[in-house]
Design an enzyme around this catalytic site. Structure first.
Site, short mmCIF file in Angstrom:
data_model
loop_
_atom_site.label_atom_id
_atom_site.label_comp_id
_atom_site.label_asym_id
_atom_site.label_seq_id
_atom_site.Cartn_x
_atom_site.Cartn_y
_atom_site.Cartn_z
N HIS A 92 0.45 -1.07 0.05
CA HIS A 92 -0.07 -0.13 0.11
C HIS A 92 0.63 1.21 -0.31
O HIS A 92 1.92 1.22 0.23
CB HIS A 92 -0.42 -0.40 0.93
CG HIS A 92 -0.62 -0.38 2.71
ND1 HIS A 92 0.45 1.48 3.46
CD2 HIS A 92 -0.40 -0.75 3.55
CE1 HIS A 92 0.63 0.52 4.22
NE2 HIS A 92 1.01 -0.34 4.29
N CYS A 111 2.74 -4.57 6.81
CA CYS A 111 2.86 -5.14 5.17
C CYS A 111 3.49 -4.12 4.43
O CYS A 111 4.59 -3.79 5.08
CB CYS A 111 1.49 -3.72 5.08
SG CYS A 111 -0.07 -4.45 5.57
#
Length: 136
Positions: A92, A111
């Protein structure tokens, strides 16, 4: 077909196409970058072979594409330890204010973080079902 390689130690994403490397992108990782993700909340980024399995154009972090963690082996290991393997692992954009993922700061909960501009490119180039290999 595009293929994604992630090199955690080098903080680098490599996007491969049929003719070879299309792009290399610097990245940040989870706040505990060493080792394979094993449990929910450990701050680690997974290692191994997965696929891109979902897309979120409404992500809190600009855009995001999901990684198929946990796989069967990840689930079995965590279950054997009486723990949850966690989930919701994404590539992301949208770093928190004051955080620059190109500065190799590791700030996510596991992430892979890139700049907003870079996630726009990745989002356009990488489709669901794309293989992603994450190396230490």
């Amino acid at each position: 077909m595009t293929r994604v390689r992630v090199y955690k130690g080098q903080r680098m994403i490599v996007l491969d196409g049929p003719e070879g490397v299309l792009r290399t992108i610097p990245m940040g990782l989870g706040f505990a970058p060493e080792g394979h993700k094993q449990f929910e909340g450990d701050g680690r980024t997974p290692e191994g072979s997965y696929v891109i399995d979902r897309r979120n154009p409404e992500s809190l972090f600009h855009l995001s594409i999901g990684i198929s963690y946990p796989n069967e082996a990840d689930i079995a290991y965590a279950k054997a330890q009486g723990r949850s393997p966690g989930g919701d692992i994404f590539i992301h954009g949208g770093p928190r204010p004051g955080i620059d993922p190109t500065n190799k700061r590791d700030w996510t909960a596991g992430c892979i973080a890139v700049s907003d501009r870079e996630i726009e490119d990745i989002y356009a180039m990488v489709k669901n079902g794309t293989p992603i290999d994450i190396y230490s």
